[in-house]
Design a protein around this motif. Structure first.
Motif, short mmCIF file in Angstrom:
data_model
loop_
_atom_site.label_atom_id
_atom_site.label_comp_id
_atom_site.label_asym_id
_atom_site.label_seq_id
_atom_site.Cartn_x
_atom_site.Cartn_y
_atom_site.Cartn_z
N LEU A 158 -9.14 15.73 20.43
CA LEU A 158 -7.84 16.43 20.42
C LEU A 158 -6.77 15.62 19.67
N GLY A 159 -6.79 14.31 19.84
CA GLY A 159 -5.82 13.48 19.12
C GLY A 159 -6.02 13.56 17.62
N ALA A 160 -7.29 13.59 17.17
CA ALA A 160 -7.57 13.70 15.73
C ALA A 160 -7.07 15.04 15.18
N VAL A 161 -7.25 16.12 15.94
CA VAL A 161 -6.78 17.43 15.49
C VAL A 161 -5.26 17.44 15.36
N LEU A 162 -4.58 16.85 16.35
CA LEU A 162 -3.11 16.82 16.28
C LEU A 162 -2.62 15.97 15.10
N LEU A 163 -3.33 14.92 14.77
CA LEU A 163 -2.89 14.07 13.67
C LEU A 163 -2.98 14.77 12.32
N THR A 164 -3.81 15.79 12.18
CA THR A 164 -3.92 16.50 10.90
C THR A 164 -2.66 17.30 10.58
N VAL A 165 -1.83 17.59 11.59
CA VAL A 165 -0.61 18.38 11.33
C VAL A 165 0.64 17.54 11.57
N ARG A 166 0.48 16.21 11.60
CA ARG A 166 1.64 15.37 11.92
C ARG A 166 2.69 15.39 10.82
N ARG A 167 2.30 15.65 9.54
CA ARG A 167 3.29 15.67 8.46
C ARG A 167 4.26 16.84 8.60
N ALA A 168 3.77 17.96 9.09
CA ALA A 168 4.63 19.14 9.22
C ALA A 168 5.62 18.98 10.37
N GLY A 196 -1.51 2.82 -9.23
CA GLY A 196 -2.84 3.00 -9.79
C GLY A 196 -3.25 4.45 -9.86
N PRO A 197 -4.27 4.75 -10.66
CA PRO A 197 -4.72 6.14 -10.77
C PRO A 197 -5.30 6.67 -9.47
N VAL A 198 -6.00 5.80 -8.70
CA VAL A 198 -6.55 6.25 -7.41
C VAL A 198 -5.43 6.59 -6.44
N GLY A 199 -4.41 5.72 -6.40
CA GLY A 199 -3.27 5.98 -5.51
C GLY A 199 -2.56 7.27 -5.86
N ARG A 200 -2.39 7.52 -7.16
CA ARG A 200 -1.72 8.77 -7.56
C ARG A 200 -2.60 9.97 -7.24
N PHE A 201 -3.91 9.81 -7.39
CA PHE A 201 -4.82 10.92 -7.09
C PHE A 201 -4.76 11.28 -5.61
N VAL A 202 -4.77 10.26 -4.75
CA VAL A 202 -4.72 10.52 -3.31
C VAL A 202 -3.35 11.04 -2.89
N ALA A 203 -2.29 10.49 -3.50
CA ALA A 203 -0.93 10.94 -3.14
C ALA A 203 -0.72 12.40 -3.51
N ALA A 204 -1.39 12.87 -4.55
CA ALA A 204 -1.26 14.27 -4.93
C ALA A 204 -2.07 15.19 -4.01
N MET A 252 -6.45 14.92 1.95
CA MET A 252 -7.58 13.99 1.99
C MET A 252 -7.30 12.83 2.95
N THR A 253 -6.07 12.33 2.92
CA THR A 253 -5.69 11.26 3.84
C THR A 253 -5.74 11.74 5.28
N ASP A 254 -5.24 12.96 5.54
CA ASP A 254 -5.26 13.50 6.90
C ASP A 254 -6.69 13.68 7.39
N LEU A 255 -7.55 14.18 6.53
CA LEU A 255 -8.95 14.39 6.93
C LEU A 255 -9.64 13.06 7.20
N ALA A 256 -9.41 12.07 6.35
CA ALA A 256 -10.02 10.76 6.56
C ALA A 256 -9.51 10.12 7.85
#
Length: 484
Positions: free
Chosen positions: A94-104, A29-37, A41-45
């Motif tokens: 602290l857990g929320a902050v660490l989750l924002t960099v989990r992709r790296a 869907g267009p929303v899924g492609r928008f978020v995937a790009a 936004m996913t990390d912040l949410a």
């Protein structure tokens, strides 16, 4: 008025790449492609969700401490009333902050969250929402790493946190469900006034099961996401392979069509023009001393030109998709094959002393075979005209043999230099025409001088049998020599 500039053309590879991508497959869907790009936004949410969950459950933990104190499980005025909510909320932030960099660095974040869980259990006896954070971290590990690495990380996290939880946890999910009512009456029995809730294997086991479920859920969903992405990658690769195969097939078809057109143009232009040049030279040479022969040569020149023009129109008409000449045939129209005797007479008029035998042989009604015989004979005599001028003798024989229809053209070699080296298309065209009918062509110099062309074409059932068994273009390649 300026001419508009043409748009840049894309190569087949770039066109294929622009048709389908992994993002389009996974996020349809267009929303899924928008978020995937925009993964931030996913990390912040996710970080905001963990913080909100931590703040809500912090109040529940505070009420659990109050209820436990009312039951005499904590001493009144104990520091647990302040320490547990503070550590719980701090772990959520602290857990929320660490989750924002989990992709790296998913493994590093998983290790940091495990240490944070150990610190929370050791200082206040609560795990808080760090179990949920560990589940998200293991989701990222499963999504980006191999299954082997994922299960090693899962096992290490589960064992370490389980041991710490078994020894240090005071308030878990069971305690929250049982003692989170701050209105519980206080007991006056001093024996029940404890510094902390007593150890209960049942309550710890319940917490361990909850932790196991969270971690397995994270690993399972991460594995599914990785499999889905791999499936999308395979689909894109398969699509690209199909597109490349389509482009290659189209390129091969274009090359085959160009080769066919080149062969037909060679047959029309080279053959007819060679005869026309020889006729015009002969007419010019005989104009003064033999006007009758000159007029006959000019008439033959005119007939040859008209025949060449008709053949040329047939070839060019085959290039037009809307041409009516191929209606109902499923393919382009071939020029009509001339009579063999007419072909030989044309080359005699051009100056070749041709002796022919059995030209009146009864040929099959197969138009393709008759056309092939006419084209091959024309090509062979054209080669004599161009490359063996002044030859004292040329022979043409058409006969039925045990192998099928045979056509043989011989010459004794020229006494004057030829008109130049050939392009090689003539012999190649003869072999291709014979191969299409299941026959073969033998071309090469004769031992005593001169040149020999020998063609064998199967007839009817013999030809079908040869085609079914994949007869090649020629059993004997021969030496083509530089003049052909």
């Amino acid at each position: 008025m300026p001419t508009p500039r043409a748009a840049p053309q894309q190569t087949p590879a770039s066109q294929s790449a622009s048709f389908l991508t992994e993002t389009q497959v996974v996020h349809a869907g267009p929303v899924g492609r928008f978020v995937a790009a925009r993964p931030w936004m996913t990390d912040l949410a996710l970080a905001l969700g963990v913080i909100v969950l931590g703040l809500v459950t912090t109040e529940v933990a505070r009420m659990t401490v109050q209820g436990s104190t009312g039951l005499g499980l904590f001493l009144p005025g104990t520091s647990a009333a302040r320490l547990v909510p503070a550590v719980w909320s701090a772990g959520a932030v602290l857990g929320a902050v660490l989750l924002t960099v989990r992709r790296a660095s998913p493994l590093v974040v998983t290790g940091a969250l495990t240490l944070l869980a150990l610190g929370s259990l050791a200082t206040s006896g609560v795990l808080g929402v760090l179990g949920v954070c560990l589940a998200f971290a293991l989701f990222t590990v499963a999504d980006t790493r191999t299954p082997h690495t994922t299960w090693i990380a899962f096992t290490a996290v589960f064992l370490v946190v389980t041991v710490a939880l078994w020894h240090w946890q005071d308030i878990g999910l069971a305690e929250i469900l049982l003692w989170s009512d701050p209105g519980l009456p206080s007991l006056d029995d001093p024996g029940r006034q404890l510094p902390a809730p007593p150890f209960s294997a049942g309550r710890r086991f319940f917490s361990v099961l909850l932790l196991l479920g969270l971690l397995l859920l994270g690993v399972a969903t991460g594995t599914v996401a990785r499999a889905r992405r791999q499936h999308a990658h395979d689909l894109v690769e398969r699509y690209a392979a199909i597109a490349r195969e389509r482009d290659q097939s189209a390129a091969l078809a274009r090359a085959a069509e160009r080769a066919r057109i080149a062969r037909e143009m060679h047959d029309v232009v080279a053959h007819s023009v060679s005869v026309m040049v020889a006729l015009s030279d002969g007419a010019g040479a005989a104009l003064d001393r033999a006007p009758d022969r000159s007029r006959e040569a000019l008439r033959e020149l005119s007939r040859t030109g008209r025949s060449a023009l008709s053949d040329m129109q047939g070839v060019l008409g085959a290039l037009d998709p809307g041409d009516r000449s191929d209606a109902g045939t499923g393919g382009p129209a071939e020029p009509v094959a001339a009579d063999l005797a007419t072909i030989v007479e044309r080359f005699r008029a051009a100056g070749i002393p041709v002796r022919a035998r059995d030209l009146d042989i009864d040929l099959p009604h197969d138009t393709t075979l008759r056309l092939a015989v006419a084209r091959i004979l024309t090509e062979a005599l054209t080669n004599v005209l161009r490359h063996a001028p002044g030859t004292p003798r040329a022979e043409v024989a058409v006969r039925r043999g045990p192998a099928g229809l045979e056509v043989e053209v011989l010459d004794d070699g020229g006494i004057r230099p030829g008109t130049g080296g050939g392009s090689g298309r003539g012999i190649l065209g003869m072999r291709e025409r014979a191969a299409l009918l299941g026959g073969h062509v033998e071309v090469g110099p004769r031992p005593g001088g001169g040149w020999r062309v020998h063609v064998v074409l199967p007839l009817d059932d013999d030809r079908r049998h040869a085609q079914d068994h994949g007869a090649g273009p020629s059993r004997t390649e021969g030496r083509e020599g530089r003049r052909r």
